[in-house]
Design a protein around this motif. Structure first.
Motif, mmCIF file in Angstrom:
data_model
loop_
_atom_site.group_PDB
_atom_site.id
_atom_site.type_symbol
_atom_site.label_atom_id
_atom_site.label_comp_id
_atom_site.label_asym_id
_atom_site.label_seq_id
_atom_site.Cartn_x
_atom_site.Cartn_y
_atom_site.Cartn_z
ATOM 1 N N THR A 1 7.271 -2.613 -11.333
ATOM 2 C CA THR A 1 8.632 -2.806 -10.821
ATOM 3 C C THR A 1 8.841 -2.350 -9.382
ATOM 4 O O THR A 1 9.708 -2.873 -8.699
ATOM 5 C CB THR A 1 9.652 -2.069 -11.712
ATOM 6 O OG1 THR A 1 9.322 -0.674 -11.748
ATOM 7 C CG2 THR A 1 9.663 -2.634 -13.123
ATOM 8 N N ASP A 2 8.074 -1.352 -8.940
ATOM 9 C CA ASP A 2 8.358 -0.735 -7.643
ATOM 10 C C ASP A 2 7.422 -1.159 -6.515
ATOM 11 O O ASP A 2 7.585 -0.698 -5.390
ATOM 12 C CB ASP A 2 8.291 0.797 -7.763
ATOM 13 C CG ASP A 2 9.391 1.362 -8.642
ATOM 14 O OD1 ASP A 2 10.229 0.581 -9.131
ATOM 15 O OD2 ASP A 2 9.410 2.580 -8.841
ATOM 16 N N VAL A 3 6.456 -2.000 -6.828
ATOM 17 C CA VAL A 3 5.494 -2.435 -5.810
ATOM 18 C C VAL A 3 5.650 -3.937 -5.607
ATOM 19 O O VAL A 3 5.620 -4.701 -6.571
ATOM 20 C CB VAL A 3 4.049 -2.069 -6.223
ATOM 21 C CG1 VAL A 3 3.059 -2.524 -5.174
ATOM 22 C CG2 VAL A 3 3.917 -0.564 -6.448
ATOM 23 N N PRO A 4 5.830 -4.367 -4.353
ATOM 24 C CA PRO A 4 6.106 -5.790 -4.096
ATOM 25 C C PRO A 4 4.852 -6.669 -4.137
ATOM 26 O O PRO A 4 3.982 -6.581 -3.275
ATOM 27 C CB PRO A 4 6.718 -5.783 -2.695
ATOM 28 C CG PRO A 4 6.144 -4.570 -2.033
ATOM 29 C CD PRO A 4 5.927 -3.562 -3.125
ATOM 30 N N GLN B 1 0.819 -1.211 0.000
ATOM 31 C CA GLN B 1 0.000 0.000 0.000
ATOM 32 C C GLN B 1 0.858 1.270 0.000
ATOM 33 O O GLN B 1 0.656 2.151 -0.837
ATOM 34 C CB GLN B 1 -0.965 -0.008 1.191
ATOM 35 C CG GLN B 1 -1.879 1.189 1.268
ATOM 36 C CD GLN B 1 -2.907 1.215 0.160
ATOM 37 O OE1 GLN B 1 -3.359 0.182 -0.298
ATOM 38 N NE2 GLN B 1 -3.255 2.400 -0.271
ATOM 39 N N PRO B 2 1.853 1.390 0.875
ATOM 40 C CA PRO B 2 2.700 2.590 0.838
ATOM 41 C C PRO B 2 3.468 2.750 -0.482
ATOM 42 O O PRO B 2 3.647 3.872 -0.960
ATOM 43 C CB PRO B 2 3.659 2.400 2.007
ATOM 44 C CG PRO B 2 2.947 1.477 2.929
ATOM 45 C CD PRO B 2 2.153 0.560 2.042
ATOM 46 N N ALA B 3 3.903 1.656 -1.087
ATOM 47 C CA ALA B 3 4.623 1.738 -2.361
ATOM 48 C C ALA B 3 3.703 2.241 -3.470
ATOM 49 O O ALA B 3 4.106 3.066 -4.302
ATOM 50 C CB ALA B 3 5.220 0.385 -2.729
ATOM 51 N N MET B 4 2.472 1.764 -3.486
ATOM 52 C CA MET B 4 1.506 2.240 -4.482
ATOM 53 C C MET B 4 1.201 3.722 -4.272
ATOM 54 O O MET B 4 1.137 4.499 -5.231
ATOM 55 C CB MET B 4 0.222 1.412 -4.430
ATOM 56 C CG MET B 4 0.398 0.022 -4.992
ATOM 57 S SD MET B 4 -1.085 -1.009 -4.843
ATOM 58 C CE MET B 4 -2.239 -0.147 -5.901
ATOM 59 N N GLN B 5 1.027 4.114 -3.036
ATOM 60 C CA GLN B 5 0.750 5.521 -2.725
ATOM 61 C C GLN B 5 1.921 6.400 -3.155
ATOM 62 O O GLN B 5 1.724 7.490 -3.698
ATOM 63 C CB GLN B 5 0.477 5.680 -1.227
ATOM 64 C CG GLN B 5 -0.025 7.041 -0.829
ATOM 65 C CD GLN B 5 -1.438 7.326 -1.292
ATOM 66 O OE1 GLN B 5 -2.261 6.425 -1.428
ATOM 67 N NE2 GLN B 5 -1.735 8.590 -1.537
ATOM 68 N N ALA B 6 3.132 5.928 -2.929
ATOM 69 C CA ALA B 6 4.324 6.711 -3.276
ATOM 70 C C ALA B 6 4.431 6.950 -4.779
ATOM 71 O O ALA B 6 4.770 8.062 -5.206
ATOM 72 C CB ALA B 6 5.583 6.021 -2.750
#
Length: 150
Positions: free
Chosen positions: A114-117, A54-59
């Motif tokens: 690529t940036d979201v696990p 969730q934080p990666a998507m928000q970022a």
């Protein structure tokens, strides 16, 4: 409006587009990804870590709004067990102008890959199953945004 959601339930891409339409911009762009059934795929399973995903998507959504003059961005990624043809991801953007909406949408889907696990397992009709490895093509697509000066 910036929204980033991880969910098991299906989403309604049309309803999400209407939400973006109501922001009053001149352009709305979207991408809806579907589970492919290549090679006899019968099941696609996605795992994630809520404290990371969730934080990666928000970022990445916030990065897009800093890079382009967006009125809104919606990212939705499903997790759990999916079948071929199921919608798996939605990215939508709204801006006063089409170029910003289109570029931000492309940026977001590239970064999402690529940036979201997420951990992805494919199961096939013959019973074979394997975890999906990271793809070099996805890394190249995401890297092109780092090479562009705005």
């Amino acid at each position: 409006m910036i929204e980033a959601r991880v969910q098991e339930a299906p989403f309604d891409a049309g309803a999400e587009l209407i939400r973006l339409d109501t922001l009053g911009g001149g352009g709305v762009a979207s991408f809806t990804g579907l589970v492919r059934g290549d090679g006899g795929l019968t099941e696609f399973f996605l795992e994630h870590h809520p404290g990371m995903t969730q934080p990666a998507m928000q970022a990445i959504a916030e990065a897009a709004t800093q890079r382009w003059p967006l009125l809104g961005a919606i990212l939705i990624h499903r997790v759990g067990t999916l079948r071929p043809g199921d919608p798996i991801v939605f990215v939508g953007t709204a801006s006063a102008h089409r170029a910003a909406a289109l570029e931000a949408c492309a940026f977001l889907i590239d970064q999402l890959k690529t940036d979201v696990p997420f951990w992805k397992r494919e199961t096939f009709a013959d019973g074979a199953a394997h975890w999906v490895e990271r793809q070099a093509a996805d890394d190249r697509a995401a890297a092109r945004w780092h090479d562009r000066a705005e």
